[in-house]
Design an enzyme around this catalytic site. Structure first.
Site, PDB file in Angstrom:
ATOM      1  N   ASP A  42       3.689   9.361  -1.043  1.00  0.00           N
ATOM      2  CA  ASP A  42       2.545   8.562  -0.585  1.00  0.00           C
ATOM      3  C   ASP A  42       2.291   7.442  -1.577  1.00  0.00           C
ATOM      4  O   ASP A  42       2.511   7.610  -2.795  1.00  0.00           O
ATOM      5  CB  ASP A  42       1.291   9.429  -0.471  1.00  0.00           C
ATOM      6  CG  ASP A  42       0.415   9.056   0.714  1.00  0.00           C
ATOM      7  OD1 ASP A  42       0.533   7.908   1.187  1.00  0.00           O
ATOM      8  OD2 ASP A  42      -0.378   9.897   1.170  1.00  0.00           O
ATOM      9  N   HIS A  51       0.810  -1.220   0.000  1.00  0.00           N
ATOM     10  CA  HIS A  51       0.000   0.000   0.000  1.00  0.00           C
ATOM     11  C   HIS A  51       0.844   1.271   0.000  1.00  0.00           C
ATOM     12  O   HIS A  51       0.330   2.349  -0.307  1.00  0.00           O
ATOM     13  CB  HIS A  51      -0.946   0.000   1.204  1.00  0.00           C
ATOM     14  CG  HIS A  51      -2.028  -1.029   1.117  1.00  0.00           C
ATOM     15  ND1 HIS A  51      -3.329  -0.718   0.797  1.00  0.00           N
ATOM     16  CD2 HIS A  51      -2.006  -2.369   1.287  1.00  0.00           C
ATOM     17  CE1 HIS A  51      -4.068  -1.812   0.789  1.00  0.00           C
ATOM     18  NE2 HIS A  51      -3.281  -2.834   1.083  1.00  0.00           N
TER      19      HIS A  51
END
Length: 467
Positions: free
Chosen positions: A362, A155
């Site tokens: 991110d 992720h």
């Protein structure tokens, strides 16, 4: 149909549609669609003599909560996972605090999870392991005779070789990842970095995005995670939240609101965002009293020094900025350091004219997609998005910024606040279309399809279509 067996650090609350956290929300939607097992940590750090896994059936999903011994929790979770892997994978090698006992605990917990999971597996299961906490788990399941197809999804970002090499155990981790049938990432950049690390740190044969190592063929691809667009839209525009939004707007002196929603983490770029907001007010004094900035930053890993430091920095910055610019009837920055329910967040996103999603790095950042989904298409807000968020690959219609450039951000904030409605509608229409196309169901379906038959999977063409 094969069962789906999900493994993650924490098991989400399948009874709570308003739970927060990107992984928990996305995996909850995926496993409820198909049914199966969700295996993860029980959240308890206290040792008990008779402590064992807790098993519960919720609808078509069996949850198995596995213990972690208190002696292992700190070096595994706070140590190797979040003081070594997290900063390194977010390109912050300067914040890595490696200790051998951290790594030993990381491997020990993965061994314990493999021992706990193996009795529940069937030969035709599809095992889907999530995130950096469990990178070696697939190899350990193979050692215990697991013949099922096992996939891994990361992720967070995957770093390039020159950064990954700072991990003392990098070769062991790379070889363990090649024991998965499918290795999934958020972006094309992550897939490219992974392939470069395979080439540099292993003896695997590389053929595009396919790798042969010790007799096993693995495929790597990007599977951009998404949200349930319709469900989030309903939350954002529900009657209860509409009443809250109306009351909220009446209490605002400013005409417009900017919003940021992030876990309190150094990777999110919140201090620079505060500085850019201050710079905007200095550079464009006509905006005084016309805009306020709401930053929601729930606490995260406060036992780690870097997180305590960023909390102190944000409290200092918000106080300084408010002291400089505030008036009796206007507070420029409202900073909330606690969790807010997902339905309330949806309403706040809908109420805000500009969303600031400006991480230094991110994996994806689902707040960007949630903001787009929450908007009124007749009068949509503007998304200001970091070029270094995974979402930027598929959301070029946002105002893309460099989060390291405070001046550029200040100008982009002003541009967003003054963007004509025709341009806002045009950008939003395309962003919403693509957010629908890459929703949480597509993410699940694509990964499971690849895991079901990795040999036949065609790796992605390096483009994003709006439809």
């Amino acid at each position: 149909m094969s069962r789906l067996v999900v493994v993650s650090n924490r098991v989400g609350d399948l009874r709570n549609p308003a739970q927060t956290g990107g992984l928990a929300v996305a995996v909850s939607e995926a496993i409820k669609d198909r049914g199966g097992i969700w295996f993860g940590w029980d959240g308890n750090t206290e040792d008990e003599a008779d402590r064992s896994a807790t098993i519960e059936t919720i609808g078509n999903v069996q949850t198995i909560l596995h213990p972690i011994a208190s002696v292992d929790y700190q070096p595994f979770y706070l140590g190797f996972a979040n003081s070594v892997l997290w900063p390194l994978f977010h390109y912050r090698a300067d914040l890595v605090r490696y200790q051998q006992d951290y790594y030993d605990a990381y491997m020990r917990v993965n061994e314990q999870f493999a021992d706990g999971l193996i009795p529940h597996l069937r030969g035709d299961d599809l095992v889907w392991v999530h995130d950096y906490h469990f990178m070696p788990l697939g190899a350990m399941l193979r050692e215990r005779g697991c013949g099922a197809k096992i996939g891994f999804f990361l992720h967070i970002p995957f770093p390039p070789p020159d950064i990954f090499a700072a991990l003392p155990n990098h070769q062991t981790i790379m070889e363990a990842l090649l024991q998965y049938d499918v290795i999934g990432f958020q972006t094309f950049t992550d897939v490219t970095n992974f392939r470069r690390c395979v080439e540099e740190f292993t003896q695997a044969e590389v053929n595009g995005e396919r790798f042969r190592f010790n007799g096993r063929v693995s495929v790597a691809d990007r599977f951009p995670i998404g949200i349930d667009v319709e469900a989030f839209q309903k939350m954002a525009s529900s009657k209860a939240e509409a009443l809250f939004s109306e009351k909220f707007r009446r209490n605002l002196v400013a005409d417009k609101q900017m919003i940021g929603v992030d876990r309190l983490d150094y990777s999110k770029g919140i201090p620079a965002r505060f500085q850019a907001f201050s710079q905007m007010l200095t550079r464009y004094p006509e905006l005084s009293k016309t805009v306020s900035f709401l930053q929601i930053a729930p606490p995260s890993r406060e036992d780690i020094g870097a997180y305590a430091e960023i909390r102190d920095e944000l409290e200092r910055l918000s106080g300084t900025i408010n002291g400089t610019f505030a008036d009796f009837d206007w507070t420029p920055i409202r900073y909330i350091h606690r969790s807010v329910s997902r339905d309330r967040l949806a309403a706040l996103l809908r109420t805000s004219q500009v969303a600031l999603v400006t991480p230094m790095r991110d994996g994806m950042n689902l707040v960007a997609k949630e903001y787009v989904a929450a908007q009124d298409p007749e009068d949509p807000g503007v998304l200001v998005l970091s070029r270094f968020a995974g979402a930027a690959e598929e959301m070029p219609e946002a105002l893309l910024i460099n989060p390291f450039d405070v001046d550029e951000m200040a100008d982009a904030f002003n541009q967003a606040l003054n963007m004509p409605i025709e341009e806002r509608r045009e950008r939003h229409e395309i962003l919403l279309q693509r957010t629908r196309a890459f929703d949480v169901h597509t993410w699940q379906e694509r990964f499971v399809a690849c895991l079901s038959d990795p040999g036949a999977w065609q790796t992605s063409i390096k483009t994003y279509d709006a439809a």
